[in-house]
Design a protein around this motif. Structure first.
Motif, PDB file in Angstrom:
ATOM      1  N   GLN A 152      24.992 -17.805  38.501  1.00 47.63           N
ATOM      2  CA  GLN A 152      26.451 -17.778  38.392  1.00 47.63           C
ATOM      3  C   GLN A 152      26.934 -17.558  36.961  1.00 47.63           C
ATOM      4  O   GLN A 152      28.068 -17.169  36.747  1.00 47.63           O
ATOM      5  N   ASP A 189      27.777 -19.573  49.579  1.00 44.48           N
ATOM      6  CA  ASP A 189      27.491 -18.303  50.251  1.00 44.48           C
ATOM      7  C   ASP A 189      26.023 -17.919  50.063  1.00 44.48           C
ATOM      8  O   ASP A 189      25.388 -18.361  49.106  1.00 44.48           O
ATOM      9  N   PRO A 209      28.041 -12.116  47.517  1.00 40.05           N
ATOM     10  CA  PRO A 209      29.219 -11.629  48.234  1.00 40.05           C
ATOM     11  C   PRO A 209      30.517 -12.133  47.626  1.00 40.05           C
ATOM     12  O   PRO A 209      31.552 -11.486  47.745  1.00 40.05           O
ATOM     13  N   SER A 210      30.457 -13.289  46.955  1.00 38.82           N
ATOM     14  CA  SER A 210      31.651 -13.864  46.319  1.00 38.82           C
ATOM     15  C   SER A 210      31.187 -14.826  45.237  1.00 38.82           C
ATOM     16  O   SER A 210      29.997 -15.017  45.029  1.00 38.82           O
ATOM     17  N   GLY A 211      32.132 -15.472  44.573  1.00 46.54           N
ATOM     18  CA  GLY A 211      31.813 -16.465  43.554  1.00 46.54           C
ATOM     19  C   GLY A 211      31.507 -17.828  44.129  1.00 46.54           C
ATOM     20  O   GLY A 211      31.270 -18.771  43.390  1.00 46.54           O
ATOM     21  N   ARG A 212      31.485 -17.947  45.450  1.00 46.28           N
ATOM     22  CA  ARG A 212      31.255 -19.244  46.098  1.00 46.28           C
ATOM     23  C   ARG A 212      29.766 -19.466  46.377  1.00 46.28           C
ATOM     24  O   ARG A 212      29.355 -19.664  47.505  1.00 46.28           O
ATOM     25  N   ARG A 262      30.371  -9.875  38.705  1.00 46.20           N
ATOM     26  CA  ARG A 262      30.996  -8.999  39.700  1.00 46.20           C
ATOM     27  C   ARG A 262      30.376  -9.289  41.054  1.00 46.20           C
ATOM     28  O   ARG A 262      29.166  -9.445  41.166  1.00 46.20           O
ATOM     29  N   TYR A 263      31.202  -9.346  42.065  1.00 49.16           N
ATOM     30  CA  TYR A 263      30.754  -9.718  43.393  1.00 49.16           C
ATOM     31  C   TYR A 263      30.856  -8.527  44.343  1.00 49.16           C
ATOM     32  O   TYR A 263      31.618  -7.601  44.118  1.00 49.16           O
ATOM     33  N   GLY A 264      30.046  -8.579  45.408  1.00 42.24           N
ATOM     34  CA  GLY A 264      30.056  -7.512  46.396  1.00 42.24           C
ATOM     35  C   GLY A 264      29.300  -6.280  45.966  1.00 42.24           C
ATOM     36  O   GLY A 264      29.449  -5.215  46.562  1.00 42.24           O
ATOM     37  N   THR A 310      22.756 -15.709  48.973  1.00 35.65           N
ATOM     38  CA  THR A 310      22.435 -14.962  47.760  1.00 35.65           C
ATOM     39  C   THR A 310      21.244 -14.071  48.071  1.00 35.65           C
ATOM     40  O   THR A 310      20.294 -14.513  48.706  1.00 35.65           O
ATOM     41  N   TYR A 366      22.598  -9.940  44.469  1.00 30.67           N
ATOM     42  CA  TYR A 366      23.822  -9.581  45.191  1.00 30.67           C
ATOM     43  C   TYR A 366      24.508 -10.870  45.618  1.00 30.67           C
ATOM     44  O   TYR A 366      23.920 -11.690  46.321  1.00 30.67           O
TER      45      TYR A 366
END
Length: 185
Positions: A133, A172, A104-107, A138-140, A174, A102
């Motif tokens: 990465q 972020d 939350p974003s691509g960061r 897909r994030y979130g 992971t 999971y």
């Protein structure tokens, strides 16, 4: 933090000590061509350790209540470690690493799920990774990931199998859940 595991049937519990492992160890008697070296949904810690290990999280979970969280600013996560031959009746020649991630974003920077086999100076260590990465787009939401790893033929049962998360560039957090590592002849 390194944890050593003993051979126990899947979902049966943990070995000696206050905290006997990071992940649930493999299997009982192995089928002739395959075995499970590692299987964890991270639910096994409840009731065994107080306080719970800091890598456990209830913020996100693919199954159950808990997942493995690598927090921002942390380079390495806790490490699963056991002799390669402890869960198999043979030395595997191929591994399949799979699980759920999971983001939350691509960061996330460069985050790797690493499989390393320490050959204790007998030969060069085996080091392979799943580049998170590169496979999660897909994030979130929870995404299934897997990687096939071919192993050299000269590994020995006493070589040390390790699995850990390497967060090369902090970003972020992971989350990982339902990790599985299978071996084949």
């Amino acid at each position: 933090m390194v944890f050593y595991l003993s051979r126990y049937p899947a979902r049966a519990g943990w070995a000696a000590g206050l905290l006997a492992g990071l992940l649930l160890a493999g299997c009982g008697p192995a089928p002739s061509d395959s075995c499970v070296l590692l299987q964890s949904d991270f639910e096994q810690f409840e009731g065994w350790a107080h306080p719970l290990p800091p890598f456990l999280s209830t913020e996100q979970a693919h199954s159950g209540r808990y997942s493995y969280r690598l927090v921002e600013g942390t380079d390495f996560g806790s490490k699963f470690q056991q002799p390669l031959g402890i869960s198999c009746a043979f030395v595997p020649r191929k591994l399949r690493l799979s699980g759920w991630v999971y983001l939350p974003s691509g960061r996330i920077g460069s985050t790797k799920l690493v499989v390393e086999i320490n050959c204790q100076g007998r030969r060069k260590n085996v080091w392979e990774c799943l580049e998170v990465q590169e496979v999660v787009k897909r994030y979130g939401k929870w995404e299934y990931v897997q990687k096939i790893i071919r192993l050299p033929p000269d590994l020995e049962p006493s070589d040390i199998l390790q699995l850990y998360v390497w967060h090369v560039e902090a970003g972020d957090p992971t989350w990982f859940d339902d990790l599985r590592l299978e071996g084949w002849r």
